[in-house]
Motif scaffolding. Sequence first.
Motif, PDB file in Angstrom:
ATOM      1  N   GLU A 312       0.972  -1.228   0.076  1.00  0.00           N
ATOM      2  CA  GLU A 312      -0.153  -0.041  -0.130  1.00  0.00           C
ATOM      3  C   GLU A 312       0.831   1.113  -0.174  1.00  0.00           C
ATOM      4  O   GLU A 312       1.866   1.320   0.584  1.00  0.00           O
ATOM      5  N   ALA A 313       0.394   2.403  -0.598  1.00  0.00           N
ATOM      6  CA  ALA A 313       1.068   3.453  -0.860  1.00  0.00           C
ATOM      7  C   ALA A 313       0.060   4.656  -0.549  1.00  0.00           C
ATOM      8  O   ALA A 313      -0.822   4.708  -1.129  1.00  0.00           O
ATOM      9  N   ASN A 315       0.134   9.121   0.305  1.00  0.00           N
ATOM     10  CA  ASN A 315       0.731  10.230   0.650  1.00  0.00           C
ATOM     11  C   ASN A 315       0.737  10.652   1.981  1.00  0.00           C
ATOM     12  O   ASN A 315      -0.188   9.861   2.873  1.00  0.00           O
ATOM     13  N   GLN A 321      -4.241   7.142  -2.330  1.00  0.00           N
ATOM     14  CA  GLN A 321      -3.954   5.722  -1.870  1.00  0.00           C
ATOM     15  C   GLN A 321      -4.060   4.910  -3.119  1.00  0.00           C
ATOM     16  O   GLN A 321      -4.559   4.911  -4.031  1.00  0.00           O
ATOM     17  N   TYR A 323      -3.144   0.474  -3.483  1.00  0.00           N
ATOM     18  CA  TYR A 323      -2.983  -0.727  -2.652  1.00  0.00           C
ATOM     19  C   TYR A 323      -2.901  -1.851  -3.667  1.00  0.00           C
ATOM     20  O   TYR A 323      -3.669  -2.007  -4.839  1.00  0.00           O
TER      21      TYR A 323
END
Length: 543
Positions: A312-313, A315, A321, A323
């Motif tokens: 998952e990324a 900010n 988001q 994922y």
Amino acid sequence: MKKYLLFLIFYAYYSNAQVGVGTTTPNGALDVTSVNDGLLIPRVALTATNAIAPLTAPTTSELVYNTATAGIIPNNVTPGYYYWSGTAWVRLATGNSVDWSILGNTGTVPATNFIGTTDNVELRFRTNNTERLSIGNSGNIGVNIAPSAYRLDVSSGAGDAIYGHSTNVGGVIGYETNFSFGIPVQNLNGSGLYANNPAAGYTSIFAQSTGAATVAANIAYSNVWMAAYNYVDNSSAAFNPSASYNQLNNTSTTLGGTQIALRGFNNRATTAGNPGYSVGVQGLANSQNQDSYGVQGYAYCNTNTRAGGYFEALNYAGTSQAYAYVGTSIGGTNRKITGTASVSEIIPTENHGRVTLTCPESPEYWYQDYGTVELVNGKATIYLDEILADIIVVNEENPIRVTCTPVGMPYFNGITIMSQTSNSVEILELNGGNHSGKLQYQLVVKPKTNYGEGRFPQAPGPGYLKSDKEPLAAKTKNQPSDGRKIFQWPSDHIVYKYNPEDYIKVGDVVPAGPNAGKIFLGEGKYSDGVPAENPALKKEKNN
């Protein structure tokens, strides 16, 4: 009277060398007998144990009673009996205490007999007249060093400090010796704690935190290099230990949230620019002549949601988001990658830099194939690759879809599909056309994989969100409700008829089959989640 006494002494000397005072039958060279008087030893004021004064030429064994307190430690004197050893004054033990013998003592009482001081003065021990052990008046102990702020302070100088061992294990606190290990060679300039267990089944270091403890059993801290570094040299053909093993046993049936056996956290709390990269967990496999994986993940459970990995990324504000689940089985459907956004490829070009190509997305799962067919008098038959034909579904609901592009036929009328089978498509030129030449075609077909799941299949939410907690608005309306079974290919070892356990070592996790997820012990034995390095596992193996 004095003359008479002197006469008796001389008489006794010349007759039998025995003198009696207060007795006519003396025992020994001098026998002083009295019921109301004692023997008075000469009283002098000594200045130090290593000084003759105030005597002028004492004889070895000469006894005096010192009346003075004088001298400097360790040659000081205090009131009491002293005898001359030939080189110094030696104090005789006095008082009510037991005199300690270098050959041992009997009849001591622990509550009253001790070696030590009764005043506020530290106790020191020496060898070769060099201080080795000191016990301060506060109770702090110094070994080869004066007592410090620590309860026990050991100074070994250029050597090792404290060594403790049993029959099979040992270790040093304050290991001063330089040592090397591993390939490539790791050179260390000593170690604060050095533990060694050459015997099988023993552990070098074990830290435990139980009961009401609220901190970790072991915390490694460093502000200059790694907080912890694990290194394993393995030349065994039987055991396959990991460099690091983490096991989390959850016994609660009500604990929610995410239970994590291994967590990585990289905290770079700064608003300044960062020329590098912050990585939470990094995996590196270095194997010149062996297949390798940077990160390998297995997930075993009986629920409908499983994933070999989840990424998952976000900010920093949490408003953006992305994922992805990797190696998933969600709702009974197996997929390689499931996640938000698109699947893309990076291509480095010399003239355009690194460009990104993005895969098209579809509400359903399709296979595509491309080829060329020869059109003769407006007719042609496209035969599917036999491998493709074996892994797709062709029926009235899922026909073969064909798109053709003519080559060098500017007046071509287009085509229509006249018939199709599970491995072929017969096409005809429209409007009675009778062209001959090449047609480039594209086929779109329905895979057997995941067949039956319907359009817009339900996707999972972020990894922290359980499927039964997802809002209804997130669920699509195109899920099959007729109880159909979604097609899944048999596992690799079933298709090719091999036993996964024939390709793993003792201590490995069984990747597939009825024993999937268990630790392989060899000889048909398994263990549920116990590492091969664990003594309990070795005991189970030996049984």
